[in-house]
Design an enzyme around this catalytic site. Structure first.
Site, PDB file in Angstrom:
ATOM      1  N   SER A 207       0.977 -35.519  28.290  1.00 40.54           N
ATOM      2  CA  SER A 207       1.886 -36.463  28.935  1.00 40.54           C
ATOM      3  C   SER A 207       2.821 -37.124  27.919  1.00 40.54           C
ATOM      4  O   SER A 207       3.581 -36.419  27.257  1.00 40.54           O
ATOM      5  CB  SER A 207       1.033 -37.486  29.699  1.00 40.54           C
ATOM      6  OG  SER A 207       1.817 -38.265  30.530  1.00 40.54           O
TER       7      SER A 207
ATOM      8  N   HIS B 243      -2.195 -34.376  37.086  1.00 38.99           N
ATOM      9  CA  HIS B 243      -1.856 -34.869  35.754  1.00 38.99           C
ATOM     10  C   HIS B 243      -3.079 -35.164  34.880  1.00 38.99           C
ATOM     11  O   HIS B 243      -3.011 -35.059  33.659  1.00 38.99           O
ATOM     12  CB  HIS B 243      -1.020 -36.144  35.914  1.00 38.99           C
ATOM     13  CG  HIS B 243      -0.187 -36.478  34.731  1.00 38.99           C
ATOM     14  ND1 HIS B 243       0.848 -35.684  34.300  1.00 38.99           N
ATOM     15  CD2 HIS B 243      -0.222 -37.517  33.855  1.00 38.99           C
ATOM     16  CE1 HIS B 243       1.413 -36.224  33.223  1.00 38.99           C
ATOM     17  NE2 HIS B 243       0.779 -37.332  32.935  1.00 38.99           N
TER      18      HIS B 243
END
Ligand SMILES: *[C@@H]1O[C@H](CO)[C@@H](O)[C@H](O)[C@H]1NC(C)=O
Ligand SMILES: *[C@@H]1O[C@H](CO)[C@@H](O)[C@H](O)[C@H]1NC(C)=O
Ligand SMILES: *[C@@H]1O[C@H](CO)[C@@H](O)[C@H](O)[C@H]1NC(C)=O
Ligand SMILES: CC(=O)N[C@H]1CO[C@H](CO)[C@@H](O)[C@@H]1O
Length: 397
Positions: free
Chosen positions: A167, A373
């Site tokens: 990320s 995610h």
């Protein structure tokens, strides 16, 4: 009630029932019922770690960690926003760094300025000096990552590192190599897990925050909120209380309440007791400016430096708008690994990034249909759908 809603309720009930039969590694090692430090976690996993303090050019003191190994080049793991190095270890012996360490890799872990291990500066006091919080992912890449890489190369006498980012960790590698191209030569290979650069396809509810970010910024600035979700800030403490209360409360209020809507739904990979424990390790601190910078990228579709407003931009950048990151400078070989259900690092935005990076070696949307995610660091069976791609990227060097 719609079929989708019924299905969701059924999934929740199944998850709650599974609490009593499914014990994750982390709950087994976390009997204390509180956050354990990185060093303690590593020790419990039979992989004692070392801590190094790294001082950046602009005076921040970063606590970084190492689980030593013999294989070269050293591998650096860089965590995501509001997380810290310990986020990589939460799956215990089934986590990525332990798997790498078991194979003999020399594994290093970054912690960016402002988080729980790096809330320190040679003369600024984070509790009183608002200048301490004048940073965003730009400084994380430009200063923090540069200082960390140089320290690793210095300690190990290696000429290059292998990099793995999750990320915001991936954003940092792009920022560093775009703004200081000489760092391309210090990185042999960079694996981007859930890559973040463009945020054009982010949808509600996060999209609402992105759209409102100028207003939120003004309000928070008036309130003197420069730190954002710091570990000891009232809001974080309250959130942590609620989200660690019990697996059931945690899952209903926090996982379904905000986590899944933001990161994408994959309850099978993030079971309630594990999710509850993870709330001790998130959020652990960043700055308002960082979140606002991401908000600017989302609102404008421009992956560029922080927008201070026309007048200040002119003084700082000599142009009315902030400069874009020049992705042509990013020469490191890159592996992009993307989750189909990731609502933050979407398939489409990752594709936009790929088209602009000159040296993408592998671009893979994970075979797991529901990959979100968080599966990249916390997925229950990462070894099936993620690790093979990482290992084969290492092998192909
Ligand atoms: C992890 O593996 C190490 C070494 O093999 C072992 O000592 C430790 O007990 C294991 N921990 C857990 C929680 O499985
Ligand atoms: C949080 O507060 C505790 C207790 O006062 C302190 O020991 C710790 O350093 C603080 N951590 C951060 C990140 O502010
Ligand atoms: C971006 O960098 C490349 C060299 O890596 C250079 O040729 C190009 O002019 C730069 N683009 C901009 C807009 O500065
Ligand atoms: C330090 C190091 O291991 N460098 C390697 C980086 O990758 C290339 C091939 O892509 C190798 O030739 C280097 O030895």
């Amino acid at each position: 009630m719609s079929v989708t809603k019924l299905y969701r309720v059924a999934v929740i009930l199944m998850q709650i029932a599974s609490v009593f039969t499914d014990q994750s590694v982390i709950s087994a090692i976390n009997k204390k019922g509180d956050r354990l430090t990185f060093l303690k976690l590593a020790e419990l996993l039979g992989r004692p770690a070392e801590q190094y303090d790294v001082i950046t050019e602009d005076g921040y003191i970063l606590g970084i960690f190492r689980i030593p190994g013999v294989l070269q080049p050293p591998t650096l793991l860089v965590h995501g926003v509001e997380l810290a190095a310990d986020s990589w270890l939460l799956r215990g012996n089934k986590s990525l760094p332990i798997m790498l360490a078991n194979l003999g890799h020399d594994v290093w872990f970054a912690n960016v300025r402002g988080n729980i291990y790096s809330r320190r500066h040679i003369h600024l006091n984070p509790d009183v000096d608002k200048d301490f919080w004048e940073f965003s992912f730009h400084e994380h890449g430009y200063y923090d990552l540069a200082a960390i890489i140089d320290r690793i190369l210095d300690e190990t006498k290696a000429s290059q590192i292998n990099a793995i980012g999750h990320s915001q960790g991936t954003t940092m590698f792009t920022v560093l190599t775009a703004t200081r191209p000489e760092y391309n030569d210090k990185i042999n290979l960079s694996i981007y897990l859930a890559p973040i650069a463009y945020l054009n396809k982010v949808r509600a509810p996060l999209l609402n925050c992105i759209m409102l970010s100028p207003e939120l910024n003004m309000i928070m600035e008036k309130m003197g909120m420069n730190e954002f979700f710091g570990y000891n800030q009232t809001f974080s403490v309250a959130l942590r209380r609620i989200c660690t209360l019990s697996p059931q409360v945690s899952y209903l209020a926090c996982a379904y309440g905000y986590a899944f809507p933001i990161v994408g739904y994959d309850p099978e990979e993030l079971e309630p007791e594990f999710y509850r424990i993870s709330n001790y390790y998130f959020p652990v601190g960043s700055s308002r400016k960082n979140l606002i910078h991401f908000g600017q990228v989302g609102r404008t579709g421009r992956f560029g430096q922080y927008d201070h407003g026309a007048v200040k931009n002119l003084a700082i950048y000599k142009s009315l708008t902030p400069p874009l990151y020049n992705l042509t400078n990013v020469r490191i070989p890159i592996v992009l690994l993307v989750g189909r259900r990731d609502k933050l690092a979407t398939v489409t935005d990752a594709e936009t990034l790929r088209q602009q990076l000159p040296n993408v070696k592998i671009h893979k949307v994970l075979p797991r249909e529901k990959a979100n995610h968080l599966d990249f660091i916390w997925g229950r069976s990462m070894e099936e759908y993620l690790f093979p791609y990482i290992l084969s990227a290492f092998d192909q060097q």
